[in-house]
Design a protein around this motif. Structure first.
Motif, PDB file in Angstrom:
ATOM      1  N   ASP A   1       0.828  -1.204   0.000  1.00 56.08           N
ATOM      2  CA  ASP A   1       0.000   0.000   0.000  1.00 56.08           C
ATOM      3  C   ASP A   1       0.866   1.259   0.000  1.00 56.08           C
ATOM      4  N   PHE A   2       0.192   2.424   0.009  1.00 60.96           N
ATOM      5  CA  PHE A   2       0.925   3.682  -0.055  1.00 60.96           C
ATOM      6  C   PHE A   2       1.824   3.886   1.155  1.00 60.96           C
ATOM      7  N   ASP A   3       1.362   3.505   2.331  1.00 60.67           N
ATOM      8  CA  ASP A   3       2.188   3.677   3.520  1.00 60.67           C
ATOM      9  C   ASP A   3       3.513   2.932   3.382  1.00 60.67           C
ATOM     10  N   ALA A   4       3.472   1.762   2.751  1.00 59.36           N
ATOM     11  CA  ALA A   4       4.713   1.009   2.509  1.00 59.36           C
ATOM     12  C   ALA A   4       5.611   1.756   1.523  1.00 59.36           C
ATOM     13  N   CYS A   5       5.024   2.340   0.491  1.00 56.31           N
ATOM     14  CA  CYS A   5       5.806   3.125  -0.474  1.00 56.31           C
ATOM     15  C   CYS A   5       6.475   4.302   0.227  1.00 56.31           C
ATOM     16  N   GLN A   6       5.705   4.969   1.064  1.00 59.66           N
ATOM     17  CA  GLN A   6       6.230   6.119   1.804  1.00 59.66           C
ATOM     18  C   GLN A   6       7.353   5.695   2.743  1.00 59.66           C
ATOM     19  N   SER A   7       7.199   4.532   3.366  1.00 59.24           N
ATOM     20  CA  SER A   7       8.234   4.016   4.261  1.00 59.24           C
ATOM     21  C   SER A   7       9.515   3.693   3.499  1.00 59.24           C
ATOM     22  N   LEU A   8       9.380   3.143   2.298  1.00 59.69           N
ATOM     23  CA  LEU A   8      10.548   2.848   1.476  1.00 59.69           C
ATOM     24  C   LEU A   8      11.312   4.126   1.118  1.00 59.69           C
ATOM     25  N   VAL A   9      10.573   5.178   0.805  1.00 56.86           N
ATOM     26  CA  VAL A   9      11.212   6.458   0.506  1.00 56.86           C
ATOM     27  C   VAL A   9      11.989   6.956   1.722  1.00 56.86           C
ATOM     28  N   LYS A  10      11.379   6.860   2.884  1.00 60.01           N
ATOM     29  CA  LYS A  10      12.037   7.336   4.102  1.00 60.01           C
ATOM     30  C   LYS A  10      13.271   6.494   4.434  1.00 60.01           C
ATOM     31  N   GLN A  11      13.185   5.183   4.183  1.00 55.24           N
ATOM     32  CA  GLN A  11      14.354   4.328   4.405  1.00 55.24           C
ATOM     33  C   GLN A  11      15.505   4.723   3.479  1.00 55.24           C
ATOM     34  N   ALA A  12      15.172   5.084   2.251  1.00 51.50           N
ATOM     35  CA  ALA A  12      16.207   5.495   1.301  1.00 51.50           C
ATOM     36  C   ALA A  12      16.922   6.751   1.793  1.00 51.50           C
ATOM     37  N   PHE A  13      16.163   7.670   2.383  1.00 53.21           N
ATOM     38  CA  PHE A  13      16.771   8.900   2.882  1.00 53.21           C
ATOM     39  C   PHE A  13      17.584   8.664   4.156  1.00 53.21           C
ATOM     40  N   GLU A  14      17.303   7.581   4.850  1.00 51.35           N
ATOM     41  CA  GLU A  14      18.078   7.255   6.046  1.00 51.35           C
ATOM     42  C   GLU A  14      19.356   6.489   5.720  1.00 51.35           C
ATOM     43  N   ASP A  15      19.418   5.910   4.532  1.00 52.89           N
ATOM     44  CA  ASP A  15      20.584   5.139   4.108  1.00 52.89           C
ATOM     45  C   ASP A  15      21.577   6.099   3.450  1.00 52.89           C
ATOM     46  N   SER A  16      22.694   6.351   4.095  1.00 48.95           N
ATOM     47  CA  SER A  16      23.642   7.358   3.588  1.00 48.95           C
ATOM     48  C   SER A  16      24.214   6.978   2.220  1.00 48.95           C
ATOM     49  N   ASP A  17      24.376   5.668   1.974  1.00 46.76           N
ATOM     50  CA  ASP A  17      24.870   5.240   0.662  1.00 46.76           C
ATOM     51  C   ASP A  17      23.923   5.687  -0.448  1.00 46.76           C
ATOM     52  N   VAL A  18      22.631   5.530  -0.189  1.00 45.21           N
ATOM     53  CA  VAL A  18      21.620   5.897  -1.189  1.00 45.21           C
ATOM     54  C   VAL A  18      21.441   7.405  -1.229  1.00 45.21           C
ATOM     55  N   ARG A  19      21.217   8.003  -0.064  1.00 47.73           N
ATOM     56  CA  ARG A  19      20.924   9.446   0.010  1.00 47.73           C
ATOM     57  C   ARG A  19      22.064  10.282  -0.577  1.00 47.73           C
ATOM     58  N   ASP A  20      23.270  10.020  -0.115  1.00 51.09           N
ATOM     59  CA  ASP A  20      24.403  10.834  -0.546  1.00 51.09           C
ATOM     60  C   ASP A  20      24.980  10.347  -1.875  1.00 51.09           C
ATOM     61  N   GLY A  21      25.034   9.026  -2.039  1.00 50.48           N
ATOM     62  CA  GLY A  21      25.604   8.490  -3.267  1.00 50.48           C
ATOM     63  C   GLY A  21      24.791   8.825  -4.504  1.00 50.48           C
ATOM     64  N   LEU A  22      23.475   8.945  -4.324  1.00 48.09           N
ATOM     65  CA  LEU A  22      22.596   9.232  -5.453  1.00 48.09           C
ATOM     66  C   LEU A  22      22.054  10.659  -5.455  1.00 48.09           C
ATOM     67  N   HIS A  23      22.489  11.475  -4.495  1.00 45.08           N
ATOM     68  CA  HIS A  23      22.036  12.880  -4.415  1.00 45.08           C
ATOM     69  C   HIS A  23      20.509  12.955  -4.400  1.00 45.08           C
ATOM     70  N   LEU A  24      19.904  12.225  -3.470  1.00 53.44           N
ATOM     71  CA  LEU A  24      18.451  12.108  -3.437  1.00 53.44           C
ATOM     72  C   LEU A  24      17.755  13.368  -2.948  1.00 53.44           C
ATOM     73  N   ASN A  25      16.573  13.601  -3.507  1.00 49.96           N
ATOM     74  CA  ASN A  25      15.646  14.617  -3.044  1.00 49.96           C
ATOM     75  C   ASN A  25      14.256  13.998  -3.109  1.00 49.96           C
ATOM     76  N   SER A  26      13.329  14.533  -2.340  1.00 52.54           N
ATOM     77  CA  SER A  26      11.960  14.020  -2.378  1.00 52.54           C
ATOM     78  C   SER A  26      11.007  15.092  -2.866  1.00 52.54           C
ATOM     79  N   ALA A  27      10.083  14.699  -3.717  1.00 53.59           N
ATOM     80  CA  ALA A  27       9.089  15.644  -4.215  1.00 53.59           C
ATOM     81  C   ALA A  27       7.737  15.432  -3.557  1.00 53.59           C
ATOM     82  N   ASN A  28       7.693  14.651  -2.481  1.00 58.50           N
ATOM     83  CA  ASN A  28       6.438  14.515  -1.743  1.00 58.50           C
ATOM     84  C   ASN A  28       6.093  15.825  -1.058  1.00 58.50           C
TER      85      ASN A  28
END
Length: 426
Positions: A183-210
């Motif tokens: 469901d959507f809550d799971a999608c939202q949780s996955l996004v938040k996990q990505a931002f908590e993972d420094s490899d993903v957040r910093d390595g991929l220069h992540l931003n969120s458009a939510n």
């Protein structure tokens, strides 16, 4: 503009940094240290929408990026109409679906895209966002084809309408879409996990458009001013405003508008069967239930991310949460509300019908109100056709994607699988 992290108040950033980061440390939401109060509201309400929006957003941003740049961003982002349409004697709909993807999310997504393009244009940026329906289309359209920006949109597989899905999953190019088997809550949780993972957040220069991104919320403030401006040209009173609520970004923007001085009598937070907030307002306990699938799927959110901002505004302004009325509308009552509007001569869709019904249940005899029409009825054609026994024609924007192939990949609700996919496509 200065903002701080609600979870870690010592993390203080400017607008440009908050725009690029999206979330603060430990998933904390950025919140302004002060809320500007506008003078001479009557003169402000007399202005055209774009000219007024320049002043509203300038009150937040001019000190950091300059009024001239604010004006340019507004002119590029807000180039479509919005209308307050009479539904019956006491209820009016703020129609927010006249933009390119036929949903209110066009306002926030287009303004955010213009901000990033102007303020972070020399940096590589990857947008990761989750959608319960309309955010995906608005974000995809706003960022489609922009150099140096790629977008990944997560959405719950099989839980949004087919036309909603096709609006953002058929573009390709710099837009990547993922159907998550949950469901959507799971999608939202996955996004938040990505931002908590420094490899993903910093390595991929992540931003969120939510709607967790402050730029989107600021843009949404502007249409509340327009709603009241149009309403008060016909009525010598302040409106009650009913907001169809899922992730609660829309209500957050409305409360910011009221804090700036906009004359709103009070707000109603209208939800479907996913009633975490109405129960919380009534009982004082935050007890999210499992997300329930409804015909108003864009509001199928059990744990709304923006709620901490709602409480922060209430606290900063010295208001009470009891000033906000929480109303949950059942599936059967949603169907009845949709039919009632249609019989009154106003064709709507389930999300707006919920807000309209909440108005009916919570206005006194002398009050008049506005409910938000967040999407074109044809974006929920299957539901509207079934519930009203009609055959809605498709507007041009939907007809253009109706026969296009969906380009999404399907993933389980598993962060490791998402992480692998992100490093593959970004």
């Amino acid at each position: 503009m200065e903002l701080y992290n609600l979870k870690h108040p010592s993390q203080v950033v400017g607008f440009t940094e908050a725009l690029k980061l999206g979330l603060g440390k430990d998933r904390g939401l950025f919140f302004p240290t002060s809320i500007p109060v506008l003078e001479d509201i009557d003169s402000l309400l007399a202005l055209p929408f774009v000219e007024r929006s320049k002043k509203v957003l300038g009150a937040w941003l001019a000190d950091e990026i300059g009024q001239e740049r604010v004006d340019a961003l507004v002119e590029k982002a807000f180039n479509f109409d919005l209308v307050v349409e009479k539904a019956d004697e006491n209820r009016h709909c703020l129609e927010l679906f006249h933009g390119p993807t036929l949903a209110f999310k066009d306002f926030g997504a287009r303004f955010m895209a213009q901000c990033l393009n102007a303020l972070a244009s020399d940096e590589k940026i990857n947008i990761l966002t989750a959608t319960s329906g309309d955010t995906g289309a608005a974000v995809a359209d706003a960022f489609f084809g922009l150099d140096k920006i790629k977008v990944v949109v997560l959405y719950p597989k099989g839980k949004i309408s087919l036309l909603q899905e096709k609006m953002f999953t058929t573009l390709g190019d710099n837009i990547h879409t993922v159907a998550v088997e949950s469901d959507f809550d799971a999608c939202q949780s996955l996004v938040k996990q990505a931002f908590e993972d420094s490899d993903v957040r910093d390595g991929l220069h992540l931003n969120s458009a939510n709607s967790i991104n402050i730029s989107r919320l600021l843009a949404q403030i502007c249409y509340y001013f327009e709603a009241v401006a149009q309403f008060k040209r016909q009525h010598n009173q302040d409106p009650v405003i009913s907001v169809p609520s899922g992730n609660f970004g829309n209500l957050t923007a409305g409360l910011f508008a009221k804090a700036m001085g906009l004359p709103v009598k009070r707000f109603i937070a209208a939800t479907n069967s996913n009633d975490t907030v109405p129960r919380y307002l009534a009982q004082g306990d935050w007890l999210p239930h499992q997300t329930v699938a409804t015909m108003s799927n864009a509001m199928d959110v059990a744990e709304p991310s923006n709620w901490p901002r709602v409480e922060a505004i209430v606290d900063k302004m010295g208001w009470s949460l009891s000033d906000i009325t929480g109303v949950a509308i059942s599936e059967s009552d949603t169907s009845a509300a949709l039919s009632d509007l249609n019989e009154a001569g106003y064709l709507s869709e389930p999300h707006a019908a919920i807000a309209a019904q909440a108005l009916t249940l919570n206005m006194s005899g002398d009050e008049k109100g506005i409910f938000l029409g967040t999407a074109h009825p044809a974006k929920f054609k299957d539901v509207v056709d079934r519930e009203l026994n009609v055959e809605l024609p498709l507007p041009e924007a939907l007809a253009a994607v109706d026969n296009k192939a969906i380009l999404s990949v399907t993933l389980a609700d598993d962060f490791s699988a998402l992480k692998e996919h992100l490093f593959k496509v970004l």
